[in-house]
Design an enzyme around this catalytic site. Structure first.
Site, PDB file in Angstrom:
ATOM      1  N   HIS A 217      43.735  48.503  36.736  1.00 27.09           N
ATOM      2  CA  HIS A 217      43.161  47.208  37.091  1.00 27.09           C
ATOM      3  C   HIS A 217      42.606  47.241  38.503  1.00 27.09           C
ATOM      4  CE1 HIS A 217      46.097  46.313  33.883  1.00 27.09           C
ATOM      5  NE2 HIS A 217      45.151  45.499  33.482  1.00 27.09           N
ATOM      6  N   ASP A 395      44.818  43.893  41.831  1.00 19.32           N
ATOM      7  CA  ASP A 395      43.543  44.162  41.172  1.00 19.32           C
ATOM      8  C   ASP A 395      42.381  43.374  41.761  1.00 19.32           C
ATOM      9  OD1 ASP A 395      44.194  41.652  40.319  1.00 19.32           O
ATOM     10  OD2 ASP A 395      44.634  42.240  38.255  1.00 19.32           O
ATOM     11  N   ASP A 397      41.596  40.231  41.726  1.00 14.77           N
ATOM     12  CA  ASP A 397      40.976  39.180  40.920  1.00 14.77           C
ATOM     13  C   ASP A 397      41.485  37.785  41.242  1.00 14.77           C
ATOM     14  OD1 ASP A 397      43.541  39.286  39.850  1.00 14.77           O
ATOM     15  OD2 ASP A 397      42.865  39.074  37.780  1.00 14.77           O
ATOM     16  N   HIS A 398      42.382  37.654  42.234  1.00 13.00           N
ATOM     17  CA  HIS A 398      43.024  36.356  42.422  1.00 13.00           C
ATOM     18  C   HIS A 398      42.034  35.274  42.846  1.00 13.00           C
ATOM     19  CE1 HIS A 398      46.240  33.526  42.993  1.00 13.00           C
ATOM     20  NE2 HIS A 398      45.800  33.246  44.215  1.00 13.00           N
ATOM     21  N   GLY A 399      41.131  35.599  43.763  1.00 12.90           N
ATOM     22  CA  GLY A 399      40.148  34.610  44.185  1.00 12.90           C
ATOM     23  C   GLY A 399      39.286  34.143  43.039  1.00 12.90           C
ATOM     24  N   GLY A 401      39.959  34.358  39.841  1.00  6.33           N
ATOM     25  CA  GLY A 401      40.772  33.641  38.869  1.00  6.33           C
ATOM     26  C   GLY A 401      41.063  32.211  39.300  1.00  6.33           C
ATOM     27  N   ARG A 540      52.279  42.724  39.570  1.00  8.88           N
ATOM     28  CA  ARG A 540      51.418  43.891  39.600  1.00  8.88           C
ATOM     29  C   ARG A 540      51.492  44.641  40.925  1.00  8.88           C
ATOM     30  NH1 ARG A 540      45.744  42.659  36.762  1.00  8.88           N
ATOM     31  NH2 ARG A 540      46.989  42.469  34.882  1.00  8.88           N
TER      32      ARG A 540
END
Length: 576
Positions: A217, A395, A397-399, A401, A540
């Site tokens: 990821h 990975d 992707d938090h922003g 997401g 993660r």
């Protein structure tokens, strides 16, 4: 870089639509992913694979006879939502039960697990089979904590073959668990990957180095080691995998040498030359090896080696025929009928509830919507920084997401408010949309949290400050119940706990809501900042704990940003 895209936020949806059109004779798109085009002739166990996108051929590329019955497809590197997983499982179910199978990541475990619970409520036998093949992510003593990486492919193949043979769900599950227990993978990264629309990769590998123990990821390796020529790289991978040879194993192995995205096939062939020689020197017989891209990570440069220790049960299933868009072996048995799977099989949910909300609660709902809109603007402003924090040990992707989740939450909340719902109805609509469209761990937690918040506020009356504090405690409890994390684990909770405790104390002392909220925001931000000194215990980031120290938890930071923005609205509204 990922160079071809339209709207980066819609990259996954666009890819699924294009894939389903290209392979229309094999699959069709359904809410949440894809399923086989043709229905089975008779009831069989439905094997549903899935996870975030960015891994093709996993996951949609392996839907077809001899392999998966459906694939649930989340946003890039983000767990699909519960609603997506439920939809695909419900549509693919043909009467013999459903097995969801996916890698061991917190968001996947939560969302697929809750989808299974919904199927159980419908009277469908639904099981969960979590893949844990990555030897770098935990010690043998903690093998259940290991991530699922390229070994997914083997476990999915065994499950699919067993189901295609018509075995019952208990037997299919048993064989899948056996395959997982006998499958071991180790990976190496040469370069990071880049999200569509992003200008920089999620991580960089120093010149002359390789990242040992990569994730799929976009996570960097667990440690950087000196680059090696092919023979020595093969030794490194083979030796570490053979060190974990299971007791009582035979000498026959299924082998995958997997490219992560930009490693050329010719490079893989060079590495296979040395790898296969070492395996044979170790006295092993290589059975139907696969060399190529099977479980990728966007445009990451890297490679992984997977060994599955075969026995008399697993080997025939590994060798069984399969016919999917991305993988073909032999002539797949014709177990499908001539009847198309159609849109009539899709899951349609109709909201038949009567709208609830008195005038006072509708005014509260308007404040709630203003608060969410302010938080939305703040999250958009912080998207890049939240992604940067997440990329340190995750990975990245938090922003993205959070943006996707809160955008859909505001839209759904607005519709509910316009329909006349009170505070509870608006928060429930927002929470459901956040969970469905954001996916991932944070999507589940925020969705459940907003629902819990609304349950306390209700659809009638104007809540007192102490009732708001009670609602925040319910928000916190929902996260405890779902996430199973604790204070100090370096998660969202390290900001939510001090926020809830401060708000409780301040409102109990008689302070007005706006002032009490401001004090609680200070506590939340301090808690988020303090996570920089912590080592992650769950999620993660756990395998990359050393890299994470010195960087604040992105989930805790985003919570502080949201409640800070909401505080401004409460002050403007004069909330007492």
């Amino acid at each position: 870089m990922t160079r071809i895209f339209d709207d980066p936020a819609e990259f996954t949806a666009d890819a699924v639509e294009g894939f389903a059109d290209l392979y229309a004779s094999h699959v069709r798109a359904v809410p949440g992913g894809v399923v086989r085009r043709m229905k089975p002739r008779s009831p069989k166990v439905a094997v549903i694979v899935g996870g975030g996108s960015g891994h093709y051929p996993a996951f949609m590329g392996v839907v077809g006879p001899g392999f998966a019955d459906g694939a649930v497809v989340g946003n890039i590197f983000t767990s699909p939502s519960t609603a997506q997983a439920y939809s695909v499982g419900r549509i693919a179910h043909s009467g013999a039960g459903v097995i969801y199978t996916y890698g061991n990541y917190a968001g996947d475990v939560m969302n697929f697990g809750m989808a299974g619970e919904r199927l159980h409520a419908d009277g469908i036998d639904a099981r969960q089979l979590i893949v844990t093949d990555d030897i770098a992510s935990a010690s043998p003593a903690e093998a259940a904590k290991r991530r699922g990486i390229a070994g997914d492919f083997v476990v999915f193949k065994v499950l699919g073959a067993a189901a295609e043979r018509g075995l019952d769900i208990d037997e299919v599950e048993r064989l899948g668990l056996l395959a997982n227990a006998r499958t071991y993978t180790l990976g190496i990264a040469f370069s990071g990957c880049t999200f569509p629309g992003a200008r920089e990769p999620l991580f960089m590998v120093p010149d002359g180095q390789m990242g040992l123990g990569l994730g799929i990821h976009g996570e960097p390796g667990l440690e950087d080691v000196a680059s090696l020529p092919a023979p020595k790289l093969a030794h490194l991978l083979v030796d570490k995998l053979l060190d974990e040879r299971p007791a009582g194993s035979g000498d026959r192995v299924g082998v995958i040498l997997n490219g992560l995205g930009t490693t050329k096939y010719e490079e893989l062939f060079v590495l296979w030359k040395s790898t296969s020689a070492l395996l044979r020197e170790a006295g092993l017989t290589i059975v139907a090896p696969e060399v190529g891209e099977l479980v990728t990570s966007l445009d990451m440069g890297g490679v992984s080696l997977t060994l599955t220790w075969l026995d008399d049960e697993l080997e025939p299933l590994w060798l069984d025929a399969a016919s999917t868009p991305a993988f073909r072996r032999g002539a797949a048995a014709e177990t499908l009928g001539s009847e198309d799977s159609t849109d009539d099989d899709d899951v349609t949910v109709v909201d038949t509830r009567v709208v609830e909300g008195d005038a006072a609660s509708q005014r509260v709902a308007a404040v709630v919507l203003s608060a969410m809109t302010a938080a939305q603007a703040a999250v958009h402003d912080a998207e890049h920084e939240l992604g940067r924090l997440d990329a340190v040990a995750g990975d990245g992707d938090h922003g993205r997401g959070m943006v996707r989740g809160i955008d859909h939450a505001v839209t759904a909340g607005s519709v509910a408010a316009q329909a006349g719902w009170g505070a509870r109805g608006v928060l429930e609509a927002a929470g459901d949309a956040w969970a469905e469209f954001a996916g991932g761990t944070s999507g589940v937690l925020w969705g459940a949290g907003l629902r819990a918040l609304g349950a306390v506020l209700g659809n009638s009356g104007r809540p007192e400050p102490t009732q708001v504090a009670e609602a925040v405690r319910a928000y916190l409890q929902s996260m405890f119940d779902l996430g199973k994390a604790s204070a100090g684990d370096k998660t969202l909770l390290d900001a939510v706990i001090p926020f809830a405790e401060s708000l409780d104390t301040e409102t109990a002392a008689g302070r007005d809501l706006s002032s009490a909220w401001d004090s609680a925001v200070v506590a939340a931000v301090a808690g988020a900042d303090a996570t920089a000194a912590l080592s992650p215990k769950v999620g993660r980031a756990r395998p990359l704990a050393a890299r994470s120290v010195g960087t604040a938890d992105p989930g805790a930071v985003s919570f502080g940003i949201c409640v800070g923005a909401i505080g401004g609205v409460l002050a403007e509204e004069g909330c007492e």
